[in-house]
Design a protein around this motif. Structure first.
Motif, short mmCIF file in Angstrom:
data_model
loop_
_atom_site.label_atom_id
_atom_site.label_comp_id
_atom_site.label_asym_id
_atom_site.label_seq_id
_atom_site.Cartn_x
_atom_site.Cartn_y
_atom_site.Cartn_z
N THR A 30 7.42 0.44 7.57
CA THR A 30 6.99 1.49 6.43
C THR A 30 8.35 1.85 5.79
OG1 THR A 30 5.34 2.08 7.79
CG2 THR A 30 6.13 3.76 5.95
N LEU A 31 8.34 1.68 4.50
CA LEU A 31 9.22 2.30 3.50
C LEU A 31 9.41 3.67 3.21
CD1 LEU A 31 11.63 0.05 2.42
CD2 LEU A 31 10.39 0.22 0.20
N LEU B 261 11.73 15.38 2.00
CA LEU B 261 10.51 14.91 1.81
C LEU B 261 10.81 13.50 1.42
CD1 LEU B 261 8.15 17.70 0.31
CD2 LEU B 261 8.15 16.78 2.76
N TYR B 262 9.94 12.55 1.98
CA TYR B 262 10.03 11.15 1.76
C TYR B 262 8.59 10.32 1.57
CZ TYR B 262 14.69 10.46 3.63
OH TYR B 262 16.32 10.51 3.90
N ARG B 263 8.45 9.69 0.47
CA ARG B 263 7.32 8.86 0.14
C ARG B 263 7.31 7.72 0.99
NH1 ARG B 263 4.36 10.62 -4.15
NH2 ARG B 263 5.13 12.27 -5.27
N PRO C 22 2.26 3.69 -9.93
CA PRO C 22 1.88 2.89 -8.90
C PRO C 22 3.02 1.65 -8.71
CG PRO C 22 0.07 3.38 -10.25
CD PRO C 22 1.09 3.78 -11.06
N VAL C 23 3.08 1.42 -7.55
CA VAL C 23 4.14 0.34 -7.35
C VAL C 23 3.70 -0.73 -6.72
CG1 VAL C 23 6.23 1.84 -7.67
CG2 VAL C 23 5.26 1.44 -5.41
N ASP D 122 0.98 -1.11 -0.02
CA ASP D 122 0.19 0.08 0.12
C ASP D 122 1.07 1.17 0.00
OD1 ASP D 122 -2.27 1.59 -0.18
OD2 ASP D 122 -2.69 1.07 1.98
N GLU D 123 0.24 2.23 -0.47
CA GLU D 123 1.01 3.53 -0.59
C GLU D 123 0.27 4.55 0.62
OE1 GLU D 123 2.45 7.42 -3.36
OE2 GLU D 123 1.66 5.49 -4.23
N LEU D 124 1.15 5.35 1.31
CA LEU D 124 0.41 6.14 2.30
C LEU D 124 0.28 7.37 1.53
CD1 LEU D 124 2.65 5.11 5.71
CD2 LEU D 124 0.25 4.60 4.90
#
Length: 242
Positions: A60-61, A49-51, A163-164, A35-37
């Motif tokens: 969490t990556l 900034l980090y995704r 999207p990954v 999932d992506e936050l």
């Protein structure tokens, strides 16, 4: 520093005699994104900034925009220049979307070297860029975002990643104190489980007598170190961190 060196710019690396030396103390982690936050966060230690992505390892990556773009797109100097060009991928080649004979066609005037389409991974990567609309859109977003920035000001690199979800990443970095977050310094490998090249896709290059077939599936490919022409390799006497 020339933009062609973008694929050499990895956080924590040092450079000596045309060689990039990775930070040896980093831990490695192999994860699959689940999932992506939605919100990026700013890390206090480097004010960047980090995704963030949730993973199958319960951690969490957290990855910087530039490192993500470097691993996904900055594989050679030609792709790097195209990413910062208004023509984008069209600067390099044309995709013939004929369902019966799909082709990625390099023009007769191309300077794109044959060596960059020799391996299965490089052919598969090129196919992903030209045949996946989300990949192409993400690639062009680099130019769109950078072009909107006032060159007189200081800015943070940004773009719209594809999207990954379900992709596998091998990364190097450090855990947070509670080991709930993993701060990525470098993406080592990417395994895109969602992409299949179109059936029968070929690559046409003026310096090759025959069409080159693209494998339908070549998922895992090494991202480090990317190839860089010697004329663009940095040489910092004694080693230095950019």
């Amino acid at each position: 520093m020339p933009i062609e060196l973008a694929n050499m710019l990895v956080c924590g690396s040092t450079y000596k005699n045309k060689e990039r030396i990775a930070e040896p103390t980093l831990e490695t982690l192999n994860v699959t994104v689940i999932d992506e936050l939605p919100r990026q966060i700013r890390r206090k230690s480097d004010d960047t900034l980090y995704r963030r992505y949730e993973t199958d390892r319960g951690v969490t990556l957290a990855v910087k925009n530039f490192e993500l773009a470097r691993a996904l797109f900055f594989h050679n100097q030609y792709l790097i220049r195209a990413a910062f060009s208004s023509k984008g991928l069209k600067e390099l080649a044309f995709f013939n979307e004929d369902l019966n004979e799909p082709k990625i066609i390099f023009p007769d005037s191309t300077r794109y070297p044959v060596s960059n389409i020799r391996t299965k991974a490089s052919k598969s990567h090129l196919a992903w860029l030209y045949t996946d609309q989300l990949a192409a859109r993400s690639f062009f977003s680099i130019f769109e975002v950078v072009n909107r920035i006032d060159s007189k000001g200081v800015y943070e690199f940004s773009f719209a990643p594809p999207p990954v979800l379900d992709w596998n990443f091998e990364v190097a970095g450090i855990y947070s104190e509670n080991r709930e977050n993993f701060w990525v310094s470098e993406i080592l490998t990417v395994n895109n489980n969602s992409f299949f090249a179109p059936e029968g896709l070929m690559i046409k290059h003026p310096k090759m007598k025959h069409l080159v077939q693209v494998p339908r599936k070549e998922r895992k490919y090494l991202k480090l170190p990317p190839s860089v022409s010697d004329q663009f390799r940095p040489s910092f006497p004694g080693g230095a961190t950019p």
